[in-house]
Write a protein that holds these residues in place. Structure first.
Motif, PDB file in Angstrom:
ATOM      1  N   PHE A   1       1.118   6.668  -7.071  1.00  0.00           N
ATOM      2  CA  PHE A   1       0.026   7.548  -7.492  1.00  0.00           C
ATOM      3  C   PHE A   1       0.379   9.014  -7.241  1.00  0.00           C
ATOM      4  O   PHE A   1       0.054   9.884  -8.052  1.00  0.00           O
ATOM      5  N   GLY A   2       1.023   9.294  -6.143  1.00  0.00           N
ATOM      6  CA  GLY A   2       1.424  10.669  -5.847  1.00  0.00           C
ATOM      7  C   GLY A   2       2.425  11.202  -6.862  1.00  0.00           C
ATOM      8  O   GLY A   2       2.304  12.341  -7.328  1.00  0.00           O
ATOM      9  N   ILE A   3       3.412  10.399  -7.227  1.00  0.00           N
ATOM     10  CA  ILE A   3       4.405  10.825  -8.215  1.00  0.00           C
ATOM     11  C   ILE A   3       3.746  11.009  -9.579  1.00  0.00           C
ATOM     12  O   ILE A   3       4.016  11.991 -10.280  1.00  0.00           O
ATOM     13  N   ALA A   4       2.867  10.061  -9.970  1.00  0.00           N
ATOM     14  CA  ALA A   4       2.166  10.175 -11.255  1.00  0.00           C
ATOM     15  C   ALA A   4       1.311  11.443 -11.282  1.00  0.00           C
ATOM     16  O   ALA A   4       1.305  12.177 -12.281  1.00  0.00           O
ATOM     17  N   GLY A   5       0.580  11.716 -10.214  1.00  0.00           N
ATOM     18  CA  GLY A   5      -0.241  12.921 -10.147  1.00  0.00           C
ATOM     19  C   GLY A   5       0.600  14.186 -10.237  1.00  0.00           C
ATOM     20  O   GLY A   5       0.220  15.150 -10.904  1.00  0.00           O
ATOM     21  N   LEU A   6       1.750  14.197  -9.579  1.00  0.00           N
ATOM     22  CA  LEU A   6       2.636  15.357  -9.631  1.00  0.00           C
ATOM     23  C   LEU A   6       3.164  15.576 -11.045  1.00  0.00           C
ATOM     24  O   LEU A   6       3.203  16.712 -11.528  1.00  0.00           O
TER      25      LEU A   6
ATOM     26  N   GLY B   1       0.784  -1.233   0.000  1.00  0.00           N
ATOM     27  CA  GLY B   1       0.000   0.000   0.000  1.00  0.00           C
ATOM     28  C   GLY B   1       0.816   1.284   0.000  1.00  0.00           C
ATOM     29  O   GLY B   1       0.539   2.177  -0.817  1.00  0.00           O
ATOM     30  N   PRO B   2       1.803   1.436   0.857  1.00  0.00           N
ATOM     31  CA  PRO B   2       2.575   2.681   0.846  1.00  0.00           C
ATOM     32  C   PRO B   2       3.268   2.951  -0.489  1.00  0.00           C
ATOM     33  O   PRO B   2       3.336   4.091  -0.942  1.00  0.00           O
ATOM     34  N   PHE B   3       3.748   1.886  -1.155  1.00  0.00           N
ATOM     35  CA  PHE B   3       4.410   2.078  -2.442  1.00  0.00           C
ATOM     36  C   PHE B   3       3.405   2.453  -3.531  1.00  0.00           C
ATOM     37  O   PHE B   3       3.704   3.253  -4.407  1.00  0.00           O
ATOM     38  N   VAL B   4       2.195   1.884  -3.461  1.00  0.00           N
ATOM     39  CA  VAL B   4       1.148   2.231  -4.422  1.00  0.00           C
ATOM     40  C   VAL B   4       0.744   3.699  -4.238  1.00  0.00           C
ATOM     41  O   VAL B   4       0.612   4.450  -5.214  1.00  0.00           O
ATOM     42  N   ILE B   5       0.575   4.119  -3.018  1.00  0.00           N
ATOM     43  CA  ILE B   5       0.220   5.517  -2.741  1.00  0.00           C
ATOM     44  C   ILE B   5       1.328   6.451  -3.223  1.00  0.00           C
ATOM     45  O   ILE B   5       1.053   7.503  -3.819  1.00  0.00           O
TER      46      ILE B   5
END
Length: 160
Positions: free
Chosen positions: A115-120, A108-112
């Motif tokens: 997603f955060g890096i992709a969104g940025l 979970g932490p790696f998936v989050i």
């Protein structure tokens, strides 16, 4: 008479203020060492961010007493861990095993983070596309000049 009461109160107060020696938790130092090594790998269910060995909550004291009893009964460390997991679930372990039910906990932490890096990255690309400088054509420059002249005519057009 006043001195007698003062001395009596002082004597009673000294009884409450006297320090006591620490009572050993286990008669056997080997048992205590095993207890500490096992309980350092387990989470306090009340504190949740503290090991069972470091917590001073009532539940942690009870669980350490239970572990001490299991050690005296001759249970192995793995049997004790299994007993605690059966009773309280994988949450009691600081390092829960990797199995389908705990995949989200491990991954979970790696998936989050992904997603955060992709969104940025998406945000930065869109922002750069909106802010990117555009070169004007000669037609665009002529239209701008016409608009500016319509708003404020040249000073040379005015007659004095």
């Amino acid at each position: 008479m006043k001195q007698f009461f003062f001395m009596l109160i002082l004597a009673v107060g000294m009884q409450f203020a006297s320090a006591k020696d620490a009572v050993p938790l286990a008669e056997d130092p080997v048992t205590e060492q095993r207890l500490i090594s096992i309980s350092e790998e387990m989470r306090c269910l009340v504190c949740q961010n503290e090991s069972l060995a470091g917590s001073r909550s009532d539940l942690a004291n009870d669980l350490r007493a239970e572990i001490r009893t299991l050690i005296r009964e001759g249970k192995t460390d793995d049997q004790i861990r299994s007993f605690m997991v059966e009773r309280y679930g994988d949450f009691v372990l600081y390092r829960p095993p990797v199995k389908p039910i705990t995949w989200l906990l491990w991954i979970g932490p790696f998936v989050i983070l992904a997603f955060g890096i992709a969104g940025l990255l998406i945000y930065l690309r869109r922002r750069n596309a909106l802010v990117a400088p555009k070169t004007l054509t000669t037609d665009d420059n002529k239209k701008i000049d016409d608009l500016l002249n319509a708003i404020a005519p040249d000073d040379g057009d005015k007659k004095a």
